[in-house]
Every structure is written in C-alpha cells, then in structure tokens.
Write an enzyme that holds these catalytic residues in place. Structure first.
Site, mmCIF file in Angstrom:
data_model
loop_
_atom_site.group_PDB
_atom_site.id
_atom_site.type_symbol
_atom_site.label_atom_id
_atom_site.label_comp_id
_atom_site.label_asym_id
_atom_site.label_seq_id
_atom_site.Cartn_x
_atom_site.Cartn_y
_atom_site.Cartn_z
ATOM 1 N N LEU A 74 0.814 -1.220 0.000
ATOM 2 C CA LEU A 74 0.000 0.000 0.000
ATOM 3 C C LEU A 74 0.846 1.269 0.000
ATOM 4 O O LEU A 74 1.903 1.335 0.629
ATOM 5 C CB LEU A 74 -0.927 -0.004 1.218
ATOM 6 C CG LEU A 74 -1.867 -1.211 1.303
ATOM 7 C CD1 LEU A 74 -2.759 -1.100 2.538
ATOM 8 C CD2 LEU A 74 -2.714 -1.366 0.046
ATOM 9 N N GLY A 112 -1.749 6.365 -2.591
ATOM 10 C CA GLY A 112 -2.904 6.245 -3.497
ATOM 11 C C GLY A 112 -3.973 5.341 -2.897
ATOM 12 O O GLY A 112 -5.169 5.661 -2.893
ATOM 13 N N HIS A 113 -3.541 4.198 -2.383
ATOM 14 C CA HIS A 113 -4.500 3.289 -1.725
ATOM 15 C C HIS A 113 -5.149 3.979 -0.521
ATOM 16 O O HIS A 113 -6.347 3.845 -0.287
ATOM 17 C CB HIS A 113 -3.781 2.033 -1.223
ATOM 18 C CG HIS A 113 -3.171 1.189 -2.290
ATOM 19 N ND1 HIS A 113 -1.815 1.088 -2.463
ATOM 20 C CD2 HIS A 113 -3.725 0.398 -3.232
ATOM 21 C CE1 HIS A 113 -1.554 0.257 -3.469
ATOM 22 N NE2 HIS A 113 -2.692 -0.172 -3.955
ATOM 23 N N GLU A 166 -9.201 5.741 -9.937
ATOM 24 C CA GLU A 166 -9.267 6.111 -11.355
ATOM 25 C C GLU A 166 -7.948 5.816 -12.063
ATOM 26 O O GLU A 166 -7.885 5.833 -13.285
ATOM 27 C CB GLU A 166 -9.622 7.600 -11.491
ATOM 28 C CG GLU A 166 -11.042 7.902 -11.068
ATOM 29 C CD GLU A 166 -11.444 9.346 -11.298
ATOM 30 O OE1 GLU A 166 -10.567 10.173 -11.632
ATOM 31 O OE2 GLU A 166 -12.644 9.651 -11.117
HETATM 32 P P1 AMP Z 1 -3.967 -2.452 -6.491
HETATM 33 O O1 AMP Z 1 -3.536 -2.848 -5.128
HETATM 34 O O2 AMP Z 1 -2.879 -1.963 -7.370
HETATM 35 O O3 AMP Z 1 -4.857 -3.501 -7.127
HETATM 36 O O4 AMP Z 1 -4.895 -1.190 -6.296
HETATM 37 C C1 AMP Z 1 -5.971 -1.232 -5.411
HETATM 38 C C2 AMP Z 1 -6.845 -0.038 -5.653
HETATM 39 O O5 AMP Z 1 -6.090 1.155 -5.443
HETATM 40 C C3 AMP Z 1 -7.365 0.015 -7.099
HETATM 41 O O6 AMP Z 1 -8.706 0.461 -7.068
HETATM 42 C C4 AMP Z 1 -6.455 1.029 -7.728
HETATM 43 O O7 AMP Z 1 -7.034 1.696 -8.820
HETATM 44 C C5 AMP Z 1 -6.231 1.989 -6.574
HETATM 45 N N1 AMP Z 1 -5.029 2.789 -6.791
HETATM 46 C C6 AMP Z 1 -3.770 2.347 -7.021
HETATM 47 N N2 AMP Z 1 -2.932 3.380 -7.232
HETATM 48 C C7 AMP Z 1 -3.685 4.504 -7.135
HETATM 49 C C8 AMP Z 1 -3.419 5.900 -7.264
HETATM 50 N N3 AMP Z 1 -2.194 6.356 -7.552
HETATM 51 N N4 AMP Z 1 -4.441 6.759 -7.098
HETATM 52 C C9 AMP Z 1 -5.690 6.322 -6.831
HETATM 53 N N5 AMP Z 1 -6.006 5.018 -6.695
HETATM 54 C C10 AMP Z 1 -5.023 4.123 -6.847
#
Ligand code: AMP
Length: 281
Positions: free
Chosen positions: A34, A37-38, A149
């Site tokens: 994490l 962004g998360h 997004e």
């Molecule tokens: P992941 O762990 O990469 O599958 O991401 C989990 C959630 O966090 C997904 O909904 C991603 O789109 C979101 N996410 C990842 N990076 C960002 C970011 N930089 N800004 C906004 N949401 C993010």
C-alpha cells in the site's frame, strides 16, 4: 482494527454492521504493497461510510503466465500498520484457498469496456479482476466499493459488471493520487531505476500536452502521435495511447464531452498506466 483471515472471522466481524442496516459498509479492494494512493481510497471511504473494510489479496487469476505474480511486492505488516493509521475498521486477508476453493468453477467474463487496451495487452486479466471482485462483494456484502481512477479501464469494467449482474453495491471512483512531479503512484514504481524514475513524470506531462493540443483544435490522431514520438525519443515504449469514451472505452476520433486519454507505457521492464480526463480540470 479487526483482522480477518478466515470466512468465519469475517462473518463474525461483519455481523454487527450488517445488523445495523442504516450504517454504510464500504469496501476498498487492494493487492497490498500500500501507498498513499491506496490510502486516499480509505480516506474517501471514511467520508462516505460508517464502517470501512479493506481487502488485501494478490489475485493469481488476473496475472498472465508471463506476468509478475511471483515478484509482486508483499508487505503485510507494513500494510496493516498503514491501514490502521488511515482509520480502516476491518481488513480481510483471504488465502488463495478461500477465494478459489477446490471445485471452484465460475468465472465472470466481462466484454464491452474490458475489450481492448489492458484487455488486449493482458488476455484474461479483466476476467480475473471481475471474478475476484464479485467474490469479494459476495463475502463482504458492502453497500459501497471504492476503486482508483488510476486503473480507469478496471473501474469501468467493475461498474459494468455490477450493473449487468444487478449487484447491490455502489461503485465510486477516486481520483489518481500523484507524486509531486505528476507520476501516478503505483506499487510498480519501486521497480524503476533512478534514471527511469527521473523520466517517468513525462508520462503525465505528455498526457497533459496531448489533452491541451486536442482542446486547442488539433486532431486527436496528430496530437497523440506527436506525444508518442516524444515518448519514444525519451526511451519509453508506449503499448497504447488513445482517446476513448470514458465509459465504453471505445476509441474516439473527435473532441466531445465524456472523453479520457488512456495510456500504458513501458519503461525498462515496468509497465506504467496513466490517464486523464480530456475536459479542462
Ligand atoms: P492495487 O492494489 O494496485 O490492485 O490497487 C488497489 C486499488 O487502489 C485500485 O482500485 C487502484 O485503482 C487503486 N489505486 C492504485 N494506485 C492509485 C493511485 N495512484 N491513485 C488512486 N487510486 C489508486
């Protein structure tokens, strides 16, 4: 913060919240490792819901045979500390066996917005995403689910799946969290060399240049090929750069409301995704 590792622990932890029908339960699905962004998704969830649950599950079915499942970063202790600090109430940490027990035979096969772009570069990827997200919705039964997004196409695929399967959950998209220099935050950024990291902000800058040129009346084809050429000259390998309808993900050749610029570029061994709305921010 409750930490649930089995379905029994999960249903015991959720029971009081499901009993209080007025309280909203929000789910933030993640694959861990994490970053800020998360955590912006957790913050957005807290603004919308009384109870915030996050899941951490590195989903094998959304990785292709030649993809980076084995090297996907994992940091459970660090993730739990960040979620606690961010005010998350519950974390669901299923095992592969929980998600795909013996005899598991059902897949969700999204079409429409899942076709093309990441769907074409990563065959089967959105089938894995739609399947695991549907399972998580069944296990947690949130009224609300938040996705970034940053993965614009994924967000549209999940919205389409929820609509098509009449799932009782509202899907909310959260704006991209960026580094100060514009690079979209991603768990894959850690794999960039210092030189690559220094180049990486050119992705967002290129998207902004293309959006500006199109708004000024340049044809999308010209604006996009200029930016692709700039990127190649700087050492990037674009997989695609496209102007698309923001919901259907179909390619669009003229400027009109409701469009998104979508790209994935490779920098060394790392694939970086980014997108921006075409309309002035
Ligand atoms: P992941 O762990 O990469 O599958 O991401 C989990 C959630 O966090 C997904 O909904 C991603 O789109 C979101 N996410 C990842 N990076 C960002 C970011 N930089 N800004 C906004 N949401 C993010």
């Amino acid at each position: 913060m409750k930490i649930c590792r089995t379905l029994t622990e999960l249903s015991l932890a959720l029971a009081p919240f499901h009993a209080q029908r007025d309280d909203m339960l929000a789910l933030v699905p993640t694959m861990g490792a994490l970053h800020a962004g998360h955590l912006s998704l957790i913050a957005a969830a807290r603004r919308e819901a009384a109870l915030v649950a996050a899941s951490i599950f590195v989903n094998p079915t959304q990785f292709g045979p030649n993809e980076d499942l084995a090297r996907y970063p994992r940091d459970e202790a660090g993730d739990l500390a960040k979620l606690k600090d961010a005010g998350c109430d519950l974390v669901w940490l299923p095992s592969v066996q929980h998600m795909y027990p013996q005899g598991d035979s059902t897949l969700i096969e999204p079409a429409g917005p899942a076709l093309g772009w990441e769907g074409e570069s990563r065959p089967g990827h959105f089938r894995g995403v739609a399947t695991v997200v549907t399972k998580l919705f069944g296990q947690v039964q949130p009224q609300l689910a938040l996705f970034g997004e940053k993965d614009w196409q994924q967000l549209q695929v999940i919205k389409r799946t929820v609509t098509d399967l009449f799932l009782p959950v509202r899907v909310i998209g959260v704006p991209i969290a960026r580094e100060d220099d514009g690079l979209a935050m991603s768990s894959r950024n850690r794999f960039l060399s210092p030189q690559e990291r220094a180049l990486a902000p050119q992705i967002h800058a290129g998207l902004q240049r293309a959006a500006h040129a199109i708004r000024q009346g340049e044809t999308p084809a010209t604006a996009l090929s200029t930016v692709e050429a700039d990127w190649r000259a700087a050492g990037f390998e674009p997989d695609y750069l496209a102007l698309v309808d923001e919901a259907s993900l179909e390619r669009v050749n003229i400027n009109r409301p409701g469009l998104r610029l979508l790209t994935t570029v490779r920098l060394g061994s790392v694939r970086l995704l980014d997108n921006i709305a075409l309309a002035p921010m």
